[in-house]
Enzyme design. Structure first.
Site, PDB file in Angstrom:
ATOM      1  N   LEU A 276       0.815  -1.224   0.000  1.00 52.53           N
ATOM      2  CA  LEU A 276       0.000   0.000   0.000  1.00 52.53           C
ATOM      3  C   LEU A 276       0.844   1.267   0.000  1.00 52.53           C
ATOM      4  CD1 LEU A 276      -2.909  -0.948   2.439  1.00 52.53           C
ATOM      5  CD2 LEU A 276      -2.714  -1.308  -0.028  1.00 52.53           C
TER       6      LEU A 276
ATOM      7  N   HIS B 209      12.999  -2.475  -1.193  1.00 53.58           N
ATOM      8  CA  HIS B 209      12.173  -1.965  -2.287  1.00 53.58           C
ATOM      9  C   HIS B 209      12.907  -0.818  -2.972  1.00 53.58           C
ATOM     10  CE1 HIS B 209       8.804   0.002  -4.358  1.00 53.58           C
ATOM     11  NE2 HIS B 209       8.207  -1.166  -4.295  1.00 53.58           N
TER      12      HIS B 209
ATOM     13  N   GLU C 113      12.033  -6.344  -9.838  1.00 50.18           N
ATOM     14  CA  GLU C 113      11.251  -5.137 -10.109  1.00 50.18           C
ATOM     15  C   GLU C 113      12.105  -4.083 -10.803  1.00 50.18           C
ATOM     16  OE1 GLU C 113       7.684  -4.100  -7.241  1.00 50.18           O
ATOM     17  OE2 GLU C 113       9.601  -3.682  -6.336  1.00 50.18           O
TER      18      GLU C 113
END
Length: 214
Positions: free
Chosen positions: A7, A85, A133
């Site tokens: 989120l 991340h 990613e």
């Protein structure tokens, strides 16, 4: 298939998204988890959904102002954590320290990486999973499985060459059920996504569309 919804710091209702994720997870073949802001971990976990921290710091109890203690997130109800991340990059030593912190509380772990070379380095540290990613695709709606399928294939091969027990997730641009199926066909064990659900007008419908083709 594992679906982890990050989120981030989006202005969504984390409980609404978590409730939808729990219902979809219960009624489908997908395992859906939510990674909310640290302050929302407890209320998200109360919905019954699998709850992850967006990060845990590489330290124990002590004078560490501003850190996210693994023990605190576990007490709030988290059972796993994202690490490294692209929006919160860590040094290799800090990734290793954060994995140690996660191990103290028996968390599942996924370390994000940009490419196959970084996937291999991350896999060598012993996480449960790595997520490939490419940062240029994050938030674009163009999945890596479409933009460059070889990135996913190479990531799967790189992780397997280091440690076959480390799962590989596909992130960046995932937003549809077709994207999830494509990731699975390329060898991914799960997907990591954010805006496709967190920014959706109807999070439950978005999640149902994601898992319906599985």
């Amino acid at each position: 298939m594992f679906v982890l919804v990050n989120l981030k710091a989006y202005p969504c209702d984390p409980v609404e998204v978590a409730t939808a994720a729990h219902e979809v997870s219960e009624s489908s073949d997908a395992d859906v988890a939510i990674a909310p802001q640290a302050a929302a971990i407890e209320t998200v976990a109360e919905t019954g959904v699998e709850t992850w921290a967006q990060h845990v710091s590489p330290n124990e109890h002590g004078s560490h102002t501003g850190s996210t203690l693994a023990e605190a997130t576990a007490e709030a109800g988290a059972t796993g954590t994202l690490l490294n991340h692209s929006e919160n990059r860590l040094k290799l030593a800090d990734i290793d320290g954060s994995l140690d912190a996660a191990e103290r509380v028996d968390f599942d772990t996924v370390v994000c990486a940009n490419n196959a070379e970084q996937v291999a380095a991350a896999a060598a540290l012993g996480p449960d999973a790595v997520a490939v990613e490419p940062p240029e695709l994050i938030g674009t709606g163009t999945p890596v499985s479409q933009a460059d399928p070889d990135i996913v294939r190479d990531a799967v091969d790189a992780a397997a060459a280091v440690d076959e027990s480390v799962d590989v997730y596909c992130g960046a641009g995932i937003s549809t059920g077709e994207d999830v199926v494509a990731a699975e066909e390329l060898g991914a064990d799960g997907v990591l996504l954010a805006s496709g659900v967190a920014k959706a007008d109807d999070p439950q419908a978005a999640l149902e569309d994601l898992v319906d083709p599985l």
